[in-house]
Each structure stands twice: as structure tokens, then as C-alpha cells.
Design an enzyme around this catalytic site. Structure first.
Site: not given
Length: 296
Positions: A103, A151, A172
Site C-alpha cells: 500500500s 504504533d 489494515d
């Protein structure tokens, strides 16, 4: 926590769905002259070799991009699929698919330098984060691409709303741990309050786990409560038939879904045109199906 590596799954049927939809959303957003910001919360390594040990071990690309490219559908694809195959071809100029863009590279390929589009990439996995940094350096994209080893759920909070006030959030995670499902829903709920006009895209695996089946229902509720339109699409290629006399094959992931908040209005009819054809090409047995639903 760090056992998941997308290199095993690169180019599979789930990537076909996810990246086909991602390209459609980005093309819609970049059709207007004003800049956009894209946040990719779980970026992975960015680029994957389909002939690597990872991809070769799983063989998942064979039931995804490789099978698709070898089908008659690739010769005359619907527009949504044509855009996807065209982008994949730019990474494989010699024809045979050896490189598969994740991506981050799919997104960066569609961003514009002249209007100062921005891409924020988050990846916590130590090995994938290092690989991603190396791959991003090859882009020579300057300040357009920003990479952080942290994160992605936490990083997202600092980047909505974006300065550009237009953009996309792609979420995702690996869903290795059950709390990922809750964190996805929380991230959407919090972000919609801060950036209600943004487009949000969530990918998730359709697996026999209650949290996986509950997630799209929760996202529908959140979008409806916020007064936003939504779209949900699922591609299920079905179970691979077992060969008599051979041990049962590893079934792997057979289905995945994407859920969008504030999707392009053109996306639903485009998916209605292409998803049945993808099921016909990639479907491999019992349970193959597709779902397209929208509301708001």
C-alpha cells in the site's frame, strides 16, 4: 505480536481487493486540485518479491495476482481492475510479475508532487520497518513521504485532521491479536469526530472469529451515528478442493473485506461490475462469493 509478515501473503486475493479499491479512492481524491494527506497505519515493508522465500513458501500470489494476470479478464478488464493492473505493470516492466507493491508504494505512485500531497507511513515491526525505510529511500520523494516506526493507531491520532483538510486513512493491521478489532473501531470513532470529512478505508480478514464478523457491523453503526455514507465489499474465493490420496492442503485465508466511510460515490457501481468477474476468475471451489453493500 511480531510473527505476522505480509511477505507471505503479498499479491494474494486480499491484496487484489484492497489495492484495487485503494487505487480507486486515491484517483477520486486526486481528481481535485487541492492537496491530500494519506495516513497508512500499518505500512508493512512496502515492496515484496513474489519469487522470495516468503512468497514462494505460501504460494498465495498464485491464487491472486498471478492467476488474474493469466486470465482472459486481464486482457479486457473493467475500468476499476484496469487501473489496478496498469499500476502493477509499472513495477514489472518486463511483464512477468516479480515485484508486488504494498500500500505505501501503491499510494505514492498516485500522489502529486506539484500540489504537495503527503503520505504518512507507520510500521512497528522491526524488520519490516527497516525494509520499508530502505525501499522508501529509493523513491527520492523528499518530504512527501514520512516514515515512523511506531504504533499506527497511536500515530493516527496526531495526524487527524490533516493540515490539508482532505485525505484518506488506511487501516489494515495484522489482526494477530483480538484487540486489533476493537482498536480499529475506536480509531474510526475517534477520527470521525476530529476529521468528519475524511475518507476511511479498513481492510479485515473474514475468518471464523466473532470479532471479525462483528467488525463491519460495528463500523456500519459508527458511520450511521456520524451521519456518514459507507460501503462494504467482500471477496471470497472459496475453499480449494482436496486432491484424493493427498494430505489436506493448508486452506489459508479464503475471504477478506474492505469497509469505507465517505467512499467515492462511483465506487459501488464500479465494484458491482468487477467483483463478480473476480470471483469467476479467482474462485476455486465451495463457498466462493462476493458482497457489495452501502448505506448513508
Amino acid at each position: 505480536m511480531f510473527s505476522y509478515r505480509h511477505g507471505f501473503h503479498a499479491g494474494n486475493h486480499a491484496d487484489v481487493l484492497k489495492h484495487m479499491v485503494l487505487i480507486a479512492v486515491l484517483k477520486h481524491l486526486t481528481a481535485k486540485p487541492t492537496p491530500i494527506s494519506v495516513v497508512d497505519t500499518h505500512a508493512g515493508a512496502g515492496l515484496y518479491r513474489l519469487d522470495s522465500d516468503f512468497a514462494g513458501t505460501s504460494g498465495e500470489a498464485q491464487d491472486g495476482i498471478v492467476k488474474l494476470l493469466a486470465s482472459p479478464l486481464a486482457a479486457a478488464p473493467p475500468p476499476l481492475l484496469a487501473d489496478y493492473l496498469e499500476l502493477i505493470a509499472t513495477f514489472n516492466p518486463k511483464g512477468k510479475p516479480k515485484i508486488y507493491p504494498g500500500s505505501p508504494f501503491v499510494t505514492q505512485a498516485l500522489l502529486r508532487q506539484d500540489v504537495k500531497d503527503k503520505l504518512w507511513l507507520f510500521e512497528l515491526h522491526p524488520t519490516d520497518s527497516k525494509s520499508l525505510a530502505t525501499h522508501v529511500e529509493q523513491l527520492h520523494a523528499g518530504r512527501q513521504v514520512n516514515l515512523k516506526r511506531e504504533d499506527g493507531f497511536d500515530g493516527l491520532r496526531a495526524h487527524v485532521p490533516p493540515v490539508q483538510r482532505r485525505g484518506l486513512v488506511l487501516i489494515d493491521p495484522s489482526y494477530e491479536i483480538k484487540t486489533d478489532y476493537q482498536r480499529v473501531a475506536t480509531a474510526i470513532q475517534e477520527s470521525l469526530k476530529k476529521f468528519p470529512t475524511g475518507t476511511y478505508m479498513v481492510w479485515y480478514p473474514v475468518i471464523p472469529r466473532p470479532e471479525a464478523h462483528e467488525l463491519p457491523r460495528r463500523l456500519k453503526t459508527l458511520a450511521t451515528q456520524a451521519g456518514k455514507s459507507w460501503l462494504h465489499a467482500v471477496l471470497n474465493i472459496g475453499q480449494k478442493p482436496e486432491t484424493p490420496g493427498e494430505p489436506p492442503a493448508n486452506k489459508g485465508l479464503t475471504a477478506s473485506g474492505v469497509f469505507l466511510v465517505n467512499p467515492p460515490h462511483t465506487l459501488k457501481p464500479a465494484l458491482q461490475q468487477v467483483l463478480p468477474a473476480l470471483v469467476e476468475v479467482l474462485g476455486r471451489g465451495r463457498g466462493q462469493s462476493q458482497v457489495i453493500e452501502a448505506g448513508g
